[in-house]
Design an enzyme around this catalytic site. Structure first.
Site, PDB file in Angstrom:
ATOM      1  N   THR A  31       0.873  -1.176   0.000  1.00 30.74           N
ATOM      2  CA  THR A  31       0.000   0.000   0.000  1.00 30.74           C
ATOM      3  C   THR A  31       0.912   1.229   0.000  1.00 30.74           C
ATOM      4  O   THR A  31       1.498   1.561   1.028  1.00 30.74           O
ATOM      5  CB  THR A  31      -0.909   0.002   1.239  1.00 30.74           C
ATOM      6  OG1 THR A  31      -1.572  -1.262   1.312  1.00 30.74           O
ATOM      7  CG2 THR A  31      -1.941   1.113   1.136  1.00 30.74           C
TER       8      THR A  31
ATOM      9  N   LYS B 173       0.270   5.385   8.338  1.00 32.95           N
ATOM     10  CA  LYS B 173       0.832   5.681   7.002  1.00 32.95           C
ATOM     11  C   LYS B 173      -0.288   5.763   5.952  1.00 32.95           C
ATOM     12  O   LYS B 173      -0.320   6.667   5.122  1.00 32.95           O
ATOM     13  CB  LYS B 173       1.830   4.564   6.656  1.00 32.95           C
ATOM     14  CG  LYS B 173       2.372   4.532   5.272  1.00 32.95           C
ATOM     15  CD  LYS B 173       2.002   3.366   4.393  1.00 32.95           C
ATOM     16  CE  LYS B 173       1.836   1.979   4.835  1.00 32.95           C
ATOM     17  NZ  LYS B 173       1.259   1.064   3.848  1.00 32.95           N
TER      18      LYS B 173
ATOM     19  N   LYS C 249      -7.114   1.449  -3.151  1.00 33.23           N
ATOM     20  CA  LYS C 249      -6.682   0.757  -1.922  1.00 33.23           C
ATOM     21  C   LYS C 249      -6.656   1.728  -0.734  1.00 33.23           C
ATOM     22  O   LYS C 249      -7.153   1.425   0.353  1.00 33.23           O
ATOM     23  CB  LYS C 249      -5.307   0.125  -2.147  1.00 33.23           C
ATOM     24  CG  LYS C 249      -4.622  -0.409  -0.904  1.00 33.23           C
ATOM     25  CD  LYS C 249      -5.422  -1.508  -0.200  1.00 33.23           C
ATOM     26  CE  LYS C 249      -4.829  -1.827   1.164  1.00 33.23           C
ATOM     27  NZ  LYS C 249      -5.693  -2.675   1.984  1.00 33.23           N
TER      28      LYS C 249
HETATM   29  P1  NAP Z   1       5.554  -6.042   7.747  1.00 29.69           P
HETATM   30  O1  NAP Z   1       5.180  -7.331   8.358  1.00 29.69           O
HETATM   31  O2  NAP Z   1       5.955  -4.920   8.632  1.00 29.69           O
HETATM   32  O3  NAP Z   1       6.712  -6.329   6.674  1.00 29.69           O
HETATM   33  C1  NAP Z   1       7.360  -5.252   6.050  1.00 29.69           C
HETATM   34  C2  NAP Z   1       8.380  -5.761   5.046  1.00 29.69           C
HETATM   35  O4  NAP Z   1       9.054  -4.627   4.489  1.00 29.69           O
HETATM   36  C3  NAP Z   1       9.469  -6.663   5.646  1.00 29.69           C
HETATM   37  O5  NAP Z   1       9.877  -7.593   4.676  1.00 29.69           O
HETATM   38  C4  NAP Z   1      10.587  -5.651   5.921  1.00 29.69           C
HETATM   39  O6  NAP Z   1      11.864  -6.234   5.967  1.00 29.69           O
HETATM   40  C5  NAP Z   1      10.470  -4.781   4.701  1.00 29.69           C
HETATM   41  N1  NAP Z   1      11.068  -3.465   4.860  1.00 29.69           N
HETATM   42  C6  NAP Z   1      10.654  -2.462   5.677  1.00 29.69           C
HETATM   43  N2  NAP Z   1      11.439  -1.387   5.527  1.00 29.69           N
HETATM   44  C7  NAP Z   1      12.387  -1.714   4.608  1.00 29.69           C
HETATM   45  C8  NAP Z   1      13.477  -1.025   4.024  1.00 29.69           C
HETATM   46  N3  NAP Z   1      13.737   0.249   4.348  1.00 29.69           N
HETATM   47  N4  NAP Z   1      14.218  -1.686   3.096  1.00 29.69           N
HETATM   48  C9  NAP Z   1      13.954  -2.954   2.771  1.00 29.69           C
HETATM   49  N5  NAP Z   1      12.944  -3.668   3.288  1.00 29.69           N
HETATM   50  C10 NAP Z   1      12.157  -3.041   4.184  1.00 29.69           C
HETATM   51  O7  NAP Z   1       4.356  -5.439   6.848  1.00 29.69           O
HETATM   52  P2  NAP Z   1       3.110  -6.219   6.193  1.00 29.69           P
HETATM   53  O8  NAP Z   1       2.007  -6.236   7.190  1.00 29.69           O
HETATM   54  O9  NAP Z   1       3.583  -7.465   5.549  1.00 29.69           O
HETATM   55  O10 NAP Z   1       2.684  -5.135   5.082  1.00 29.69           O
HETATM   56  C11 NAP Z   1       3.406  -5.028   3.860  1.00 29.69           C
HETATM   57  C12 NAP Z   1       2.612  -4.066   2.952  1.00 29.69           C
HETATM   58  O11 NAP Z   1       1.293  -4.597   2.724  1.00 29.69           O
HETATM   59  C13 NAP Z   1       2.410  -2.668   3.559  1.00 29.69           C
HETATM   60  O12 NAP Z   1       2.461  -1.709   2.527  1.00 29.69           O
HETATM   61  C14 NAP Z   1       0.994  -2.747   4.129  1.00 29.69           C
HETATM   62  O13 NAP Z   1       0.389  -1.476   4.212  1.00 29.69           O
HETATM   63  C15 NAP Z   1       0.314  -3.656   3.121  1.00 29.69           C
HETATM   64  N6  NAP Z   1      -0.828  -4.441   3.637  1.00 29.69           N
HETATM   65  C16 NAP Z   1      -0.778  -5.044   4.854  1.00 29.69           C
HETATM   66  C17 NAP Z   1      -1.889  -5.772   5.312  1.00 29.69           C
HETATM   67  C18 NAP Z   1      -1.895  -6.428   6.673  1.00 29.69           C
HETATM   68  O14 NAP Z   1      -2.997  -6.739   7.170  1.00 29.69           O
HETATM   69  N7  NAP Z   1      -0.763  -6.659   7.305  1.00 29.69           N
HETATM   70  C19 NAP Z   1      -3.019  -5.911   4.494  1.00 29.69           C
HETATM   71  C20 NAP Z   1      -3.027  -5.310   3.222  1.00 29.69           C
HETATM   72  C21 NAP Z   1      -1.921  -4.565   2.801  1.00 29.69           C
HETATM   73  P3  NAP Z   1      12.475  -6.770   7.369  1.00 29.69           P
HETATM   74  O15 NAP Z   1      11.880  -8.124   7.574  1.00 29.69           O
HETATM   75  O16 NAP Z   1      13.925  -6.768   7.155  1.00 29.69           O
HETATM   76  O17 NAP Z   1      12.030  -5.782   8.442  1.00 29.69           O
END
Ligand code: NAP
Length: 296
Positions: A94, A239, A170
């Site tokens: 997102t 965010k 989204k």
């Molecule tokens: P998350 O668990 O916090 O995972 C974030 C990912 O991004 C990890 O692989 C992290 O790597 C990586 N990352 C963060 N900062 C970085 C950087 N500066 N350089 C390289 N890698 C970086 O987040 P998530 O819940 O999976 O969400 C991922 C995306 O999907 C977001 O945009 C979120 O808004 C969207 N989303 C989430 C959900 C939900 O329910 N969780 C639903 C729909 C959409 P590390 O492992 O090294 O920290």
């Protein structure tokens, strides 16, 4: 299909596992490589560098936010540098409308294709391959991506040939979810302070006019006060409201409710809510009304 997955957080790891299950040839990359081990055990190839995940017909990014995506895609040895001519970058995070526009330009200039395909659904839905994919990009690119979307989701909505349109849809959806969380939190604070059982109250709502997944899922989390472990972390929710407001400002669309939600998230984060699920803003009204943590 030979595909890379970059970003193995709560969502990306589950999505990559479903691609493997569907028989795709998956190469994974994560900043913290230990998170890739489970997927390697399931048959994924581990990329030591971003570029190595870009050798296939497509690469998916599922990273946290704009700075993470821009750094990984546009940085030195990033996705733009690593992807072959005609290959597709599928951005499923997102992210902002503005970044989506910049990514589209960068990939076009490099002779590559760009698809925005953000998703609705929490990590449980990702694990069950039940995501809803909102996809935008050139029709031929979306056709090629369809088997990937089918492996990760229950339905794909093709909404436009301009990728940023998917990001705007989204963001608007997450604004609506946050609005429901806030209003449910206020309603539950009201009935809860009067001594009415919140679970029974939620049952009344979801059995009558509010029989929708968003009320069930978030009403349940608020009633249970179950904000840990976070499925969707509060800073990511904050965010999304920030990015919604940025899009609204550039389109000159006043969104007073989004401004209020921005402050709700800031309150939550200021009070130590960094590690909580974003639904924890639904607890603020109860706190404001003098009701403490009721989890016993
Ligand atoms: P998350 O668990 O916090 O995972 C974030 C990912 O991004 C990890 O692989 C992290 O790597 C990586 N990352 C963060 N900062 C970085 C950087 N500066 N350089 C390289 N890698 C970086 O987040 P998530 O819940 O999976 O969400 C991922 C995306 O999907 C977001 O945009 C979120 O808004 C969207 N989303 C989430 C959900 C939900 O329910 N969780 C639903 C729909 C959409 P590390 O492992 O090294 O920290």
């Amino acid at each position: 299909m030979k595909v890379g997955v970059i970003g193995l957080g709560r969502m990306g790891a589950a999505m990559a596992a479903n691609l493997l299950r569907a028989g795709h040839e998956v190469t994974v990359y994560n900043r913290s490589p230990e998170k890739a081990q489970d997927l390697v055990d399931q048959g994924a190839r581990l990329a030591a560098r971003v570029e190595e995940a870009c050798a296939g017909a497509a690469v998916i990014t599922m990273l946290a936010d704009d700075p993470a995506v821009e750094g990984v895609v546009c940085g030195e040895h990033g996705v733009v540098a690593g992807l072959g001519a005609g290959a597709i970058h599928i951005s499923m995070s997102t992210i902002s409308v503005a970044l989506s526009e910049r990514l589209q330009g960068a990939h076009e200039a490099a002779g590559q294709r760009f698809v925005a395909a953000p998703v609705f659904g929490r990590p449980e839905a990702a694990a069950a391959a039940k995501l809803f994919v909102v996809a935008a990009g050139a029709a031929a690119a979306l056709d090629e991506c369809a088997p990937l979307f089918d492996a990760m989701g229950q339905r794909t909505f093709r909404i436009a040939d301009r990728p940023p349109a998917a990001n705007l849809v989204k963001l608007s959806g997450n604004f609506l979810i946050a609005s429901v969380i806030e209003s449910l939190g206020e309603a539950m604070a009201l009935v809860g302070k009067a001594g009415i059982d919140r679970h029974q109250y939620l049952d009344i709502l979801t059995s009558t006019l509010f029989a929708a997944p968003v009320y069930r899922t978030y009403g349940g989390l608020i009633a249970e006060e179950k904000f840990e472990p976070a499925g969707f972390a509060a800073p990511l929710g904050q965010k999304d409201i920030r990015l919604t407001l940025a899009a609204a400002e550039s389109l000159r669309v006043p969104m007073p409710l989004a401004s209020l939600l921005r402050d709700r998230f800031l309150t939550l984060l200021a009070q130590g809510g960094e590690a909580l699920d974003w639904s924890a803003i639904g607890q603020l009204a109860a706190r404001d009304s003098g009701q403490g943590d009721r989890r016993g």
